[in-house]
Design a protein around this motif. Structure first.
Motif, PDB file in Angstrom:
ATOM      1  N   SER A   1       0.844  -1.190   0.000  1.00  0.00           N
ATOM      2  CA  SER A   1       0.000   0.000   0.000  1.00  0.00           C
ATOM      3  C   SER A   1       0.879   1.239   0.000  1.00  0.00           C
ATOM      4  CB  SER A   1      -0.908  -0.002   1.240  1.00  0.00           C
ATOM      5  OG  SER A   1      -1.768   1.121   1.248  1.00  0.00           O
ATOM      6  N   ASN A   2       0.497   2.221  -0.800  1.00  0.00           N
ATOM      7  CA  ASN A   2       1.237   3.483  -0.907  1.00  0.00           C
ATOM      8  C   ASN A   2       2.619   3.314  -1.538  1.00  0.00           C
ATOM      9  OD1 ASN A   2      -0.772   5.224   0.431  1.00  0.00           O
ATOM     10  ND2 ASN A   2      -0.278   3.992   2.251  1.00  0.00           N
ATOM     11  N   TYR A   3       2.800   2.269  -2.314  1.00  0.00           N
ATOM     12  CA  TYR A   3       4.038   2.063  -3.066  1.00  0.00           C
ATOM     13  C   TYR A   3       3.841   2.632  -4.462  1.00  0.00           C
ATOM     14  CZ  TYR A   3       6.101  -1.301   0.285  1.00  0.00           C
ATOM     15  OH  TYR A   3       6.659  -1.913   1.393  1.00  0.00           O
ATOM     16  N   ASP A   4       4.751   3.508  -4.916  1.00  0.00           N
ATOM     17  CA  ASP A   4       4.620   4.062  -6.254  1.00  0.00           C
ATOM     18  C   ASP A   4       5.024   3.012  -7.298  1.00  0.00           C
ATOM     19  OD1 ASP A   4       7.457   4.070  -6.487  1.00  0.00           O
ATOM     20  OD2 ASP A   4       7.598   6.177  -5.893  1.00  0.00           O
ATOM     21  N   ARG A   5       5.019   3.424  -8.562  1.00  0.00           N
ATOM     22  CA  ARG A   5       5.259   2.438  -9.619  1.00  0.00           C
ATOM     23  C   ARG A   5       6.632   1.788  -9.489  1.00  0.00           C
ATOM     24  NH1 ARG A   5       7.678   1.176 -14.049  1.00  0.00           N
ATOM     25  NH2 ARG A   5       6.605   0.214 -15.833  1.00  0.00           N
ATOM     26  N   ASP A   6       7.672   2.586  -9.268  1.00  0.00           N
ATOM     27  CA  ASP A   6       9.022   2.022  -9.190  1.00  0.00           C
ATOM     28  C   ASP A   6       9.175   1.124  -7.963  1.00  0.00           C
ATOM     29  OD1 ASP A   6       9.679   3.334 -11.512  1.00  0.00           O
ATOM     30  OD2 ASP A   6      10.714   4.999 -10.512  1.00  0.00           O
ATOM     31  N   GLN A   7       8.637   1.556  -6.830  1.00  0.00           N
ATOM     32  CA  GLN A   7       8.699   0.727  -5.622  1.00  0.00           C
ATOM     33  C   GLN A   7       7.901  -0.565  -5.813  1.00  0.00           C
ATOM     34  OE1 GLN A   7       7.092   3.803  -3.187  1.00  0.00           O
ATOM     35  NE2 GLN A   7       9.081   4.474  -2.397  1.00  0.00           N
ATOM     36  N   THR A   8       6.785  -0.462  -6.504  1.00  0.00           N
ATOM     37  CA  THR A   8       5.990  -1.650  -6.808  1.00  0.00           C
ATOM     38  C   THR A   8       6.785  -2.619  -7.672  1.00  0.00           C
ATOM     39  OG1 THR A   8       3.904  -0.420  -6.660  1.00  0.00           O
ATOM     40  CG2 THR A   8       3.869  -2.489  -7.896  1.00  0.00           C
ATOM     41  N   ALA A   9       7.475  -2.090  -8.668  1.00  0.00           N
ATOM     42  CA  ALA A   9       8.281  -2.940  -9.555  1.00  0.00           C
ATOM     43  C   ALA A   9       9.369  -3.673  -8.774  1.00  0.00           C
ATOM     44  CB  ALA A   9       8.889  -2.102 -10.675  1.00  0.00           C
ATOM     45  N   THR A  10       9.983  -2.991  -7.817  1.00  0.00           N
ATOM     46  CA  THR A  10      11.007  -3.635  -6.987  1.00  0.00           C
ATOM     47  C   THR A  10      10.408  -4.780  -6.196  1.00  0.00           C
ATOM     48  OG1 THR A  10      12.285  -1.587  -6.772  1.00  0.00           O
ATOM     49  CG2 THR A  10      12.634  -3.275  -5.092  1.00  0.00           C
ATOM     50  N   MET A  11       9.245  -4.544  -5.583  1.00  0.00           N
ATOM     51  CA  MET A  11       8.602  -5.592  -4.795  1.00  0.00           C
ATOM     52  C   MET A  11       8.133  -6.747  -5.666  1.00  0.00           C
ATOM     53  SD  MET A  11       8.844  -4.755  -1.602  1.00  0.00           S
ATOM     54  CE  MET A  11       7.544  -5.425  -0.558  1.00  0.00           C
ATOM     55  N   VAL A  12       7.591  -6.452  -6.821  1.00  0.00           N
ATOM     56  CA  VAL A  12       7.138  -7.522  -7.723  1.00  0.00           C
ATOM     57  C   VAL A  12       8.310  -8.418  -8.112  1.00  0.00           C
ATOM     58  CG1 VAL A  12       6.271  -7.976 -10.057  1.00  0.00           C
ATOM     59  CG2 VAL A  12       5.111  -6.316  -8.608  1.00  0.00           C
ATOM     60  N   LYS A  13       9.460  -7.831  -8.357  1.00  0.00           N
ATOM     61  CA  LYS A  13      10.657  -8.625  -8.676  1.00  0.00           C
ATOM     62  C   LYS A  13      10.977  -9.581  -7.534  1.00  0.00           C
ATOM     63  CE  LYS A  13      15.617  -8.071  -9.634  1.00  0.00           C
ATOM     64  NZ  LYS A  13      16.118  -8.727  -8.397  1.00  0.00           N
ATOM     65  N   TYR A  14      10.975  -9.070  -6.310  1.00  0.00           N
ATOM     66  CA  TYR A  14      11.273  -9.932  -5.156  1.00  0.00           C
ATOM     67  C   TYR A  14      10.201 -11.010  -4.990  1.00  0.00           C
ATOM     68  CZ  TYR A  14      14.714  -6.399  -3.676  1.00  0.00           C
ATOM     69  OH  TYR A  14      15.796  -5.542  -3.608  1.00  0.00           O
ATOM     70  N   PHE A  15       8.946 -10.625  -5.096  1.00  0.00           N
ATOM     71  CA  PHE A  15       7.865 -11.595  -4.923  1.00  0.00           C
ATOM     72  C   PHE A  15       7.929 -12.698  -5.975  1.00  0.00           C
ATOM     73  CE2 PHE A  15       5.296  -7.997  -2.835  1.00  0.00           C
ATOM     74  CZ  PHE A  15       5.630  -8.425  -1.561  1.00  0.00           C
ATOM     75  N   ASN A  16       8.249 -12.332  -7.200  1.00  0.00           N
ATOM     76  CA  ASN A  16       8.367 -13.351  -8.246  1.00  0.00           C
ATOM     77  C   ASN A  16       9.491 -14.330  -7.937  1.00  0.00           C
ATOM     78  OD1 ASN A  16       6.236 -12.333  -9.739  1.00  0.00           O
ATOM     79  ND2 ASN A  16       7.531 -11.101 -11.097  1.00  0.00           N
ATOM     80  N   GLU A  17      10.602 -13.804  -7.436  1.00  0.00           N
ATOM     81  CA  GLU A  17      11.727 -14.669  -7.088  1.00  0.00           C
ATOM     82  C   GLU A  17      11.369 -15.623  -5.955  1.00  0.00           C
ATOM     83  OE1 GLU A  17      14.751 -11.852  -6.136  1.00  0.00           O
ATOM     84  OE2 GLU A  17      15.238 -11.385  -8.227  1.00  0.00           O
ATOM     85  N   MET A  18      10.545 -15.136  -5.025  1.00  0.00           N
ATOM     86  CA  MET A  18      10.156 -15.943  -3.861  1.00  0.00           C
ATOM     87  C   MET A  18       8.925 -16.803  -4.115  1.00  0.00           C
ATOM     88  SD  MET A  18      10.516 -12.984  -0.940  1.00  0.00           S
ATOM     89  CE  MET A  18      12.007 -12.018  -0.770  1.00  0.00           C
ATOM     90  N   HIS A  19       8.262 -16.593  -5.258  1.00  0.00           N
ATOM     91  CA  HIS A  19       6.991 -17.275  -5.564  1.00  0.00           C
ATOM     92  C   HIS A  19       5.944 -16.950  -4.499  1.00  0.00           C
ATOM     93  CE1 HIS A  19       9.036 -19.442  -8.744  1.00  0.00           C
ATOM     94  NE2 HIS A  19       9.968 -19.777  -7.872  1.00  0.00           N
ATOM     95  N   THR A  20       5.915 -15.677  -4.123  1.00  0.00           N
ATOM     96  CA  THR A  20       4.968 -15.190  -3.124  1.00  0.00           C
ATOM     97  C   THR A  20       3.700 -14.697  -3.816  1.00  0.00           C
ATOM     98  OG1 THR A  20       6.859 -14.422  -1.820  1.00  0.00           O
ATOM     99  CG2 THR A  20       4.701 -13.590  -1.191  1.00  0.00           C
ATOM    100  N   PRO A  21       2.518 -15.041  -3.292  1.00  0.00           N
ATOM    101  CA  PRO A  21       1.262 -14.640  -3.946  1.00  0.00           C
ATOM    102  C   PRO A  21       0.903 -13.170  -3.725  1.00  0.00           C
ATOM    103  CG  PRO A  21       0.769 -15.871  -1.955  1.00  0.00           C
ATOM    104  CD  PRO A  21       2.269 -15.926  -2.131  1.00  0.00           C
ATOM    105  N   PHE A  22       1.655 -12.291  -4.411  1.00  0.00           N
ATOM    106  CA  PHE A  22       1.344 -10.861  -4.390  1.00  0.00           C
ATOM    107  C   PHE A  22       0.135 -10.602  -5.278  1.00  0.00           C
ATOM    108  CE2 PHE A  22       1.901  -6.899  -6.926  1.00  0.00           C
ATOM    109  CZ  PHE A  22       1.521  -5.997  -5.933  1.00  0.00           C
TER     110      PHE A  22
END
Length: 329
Positions: free
Chosen positions: A168-189
């Motif tokens: 929540s309250n993550y801008d586009r670039d911060q969201t992209a960083t988190m999505v990269k990590y979540f994909n690596e971890m196979h986390t259900p974002f």
């Protein structure tokens, strides 16, 4: 008197799926940010929550700092769960968040592993739950590598304390960083909960909504009526002490007269559509299928019903889109 949910509860409100995930939400969710905590009459809070569920709102949004006394909104919701909604737990999407100050000391806020894990444990106890459906990082922590936040959320899912993670309250670039990590971890974002309304189009103009749609995620819009600004109450003027949310303060940079003119122009279009300004404001956000749900915060049953009626007309003509876009520039 024992509560029994209305048998028609899934007949009226549209339900949207987040990308190709298993998460589905009603297009309108109920937020318990203000006036559902320790200073609100419990009977009214219970009445609104149960009435919302009876009319198809099965998604309830909380956070560890909601009150006004921090944690009291979760405790109120926990009482309603124990008293009325426990038999319906498998139907409900219950979400909470951690990141803003909730208790004293360095671990009472932001996104460290200790903060997030401790916070969710507290929230589960307060709401009498074994798990939440979505657990959010309420805001990015500027002091740590976001990998730590992502890893903590991943751990909580693997422990079974949350089914999905959100930010929540993550801008586009911060969201992209988190999505990269979540994909690596196979986390259900699944979702980013972001401030979004007709007057505040930053989620759209910055590319955040497009990015989420491209990455199998959705946007949950909070503040869709800009703290009541997008209603007919302020067509004659906006008081100097209007409680504008921090994410919308820039709207007044050029004075409130411009905003009042916009509200009146928008209201004229809403009237032509047979809607109130608030109803059109909700419908406008839901034009995009990436916007999975909008969160309303009403504590009045009549206002709740009026907001839900927005879903009766979610379609905008090309001329309406052109006219509204011109007003909002």
């Amino acid at each position: 008197m024992t509560y029994s949910a209305a048998s028609t509860r899934y007949d009226e409100l549209p339900i949207r799926r987040v990308g190709k995930t298993g998460l589905q939400l009603p297009v309108i969710s109920l937020g318990l940010w203000r006036n559902f905590g320790d200073e609100a009459p419990f009977a009214n809070s219970r009445k609104v929550v149960l009435d919302a569920f009876d009319h198809g709102v099965f998604s309830f949004d909380l956070a560890n700092n909601y009150g006004p006394s921090k944690g009291s909104a979760e405790r109120t919701f926990g009482q309603i769960m124990q008293r009325d909604l426990k038999p319906y737990r498998d139907e409900l999407v219950i979400t909470t968040k951690a990141g803003y100050p909730a208790w004293p000391g360095p671990y009472g806020a932001f996104g460290s592993r200790k903060t997030l894990i401790s916070s969710l444990d507290r929230s589960l106890k307060q709401m009498h739950l074994d798990y939440v459906d979505i657990f959010y990082s309420h805001r990015p922590d500027p002091n740590i590598d976001l990998y730590e936040t992502a890893a903590a959320l991943d751990q909580l899912v693997r422990q079974g304390k949350a089914l999905y993670v959100g930010i929540s309250n993550y801008d586009r670039d911060q969201t992209a960083t988190m999505v990269k990590y979540f994909n690596e971890m196979h986390t259900p974002f699944t979702v980013n909960q972001y401030s979004y309304n007709m007057l505040n189009q930053q989620a759209q103009t910055t590319g955040l909504i497009d990015y989420l749609g491209q990455h199998n995620a959705g946007l949950v819009a909070y503040g869709p009526l800009a703290e009541g600004l997008l209603t007919q109450r302020y067509l004659q003027g906006i008081p100097a002490d209007f409680p504008i949310h921090r994410t919308n303060k820039y709207l007044f940079d050029q004075g409130t007269a411009i905003v009042v003119n916009q509200l009146n122009a928008l209201n004229r279009i809403a009237e032509q559509r047979g809607q109130t300004l608030a109803q059109m404001a909700l419908a406008w956000l839901l034009r995009s299928q990436v916007v999975t749900s909008v969160i309303i915060g009403t504590t009045n049953v009549d206002h709740l019903h009026a907001n839900l009626e927005a879903t009766h007309n979610l379609t905008f003509s090309d001329d309406e889109v052109k006219a509204i876009t011109a007003i909002l520039k």
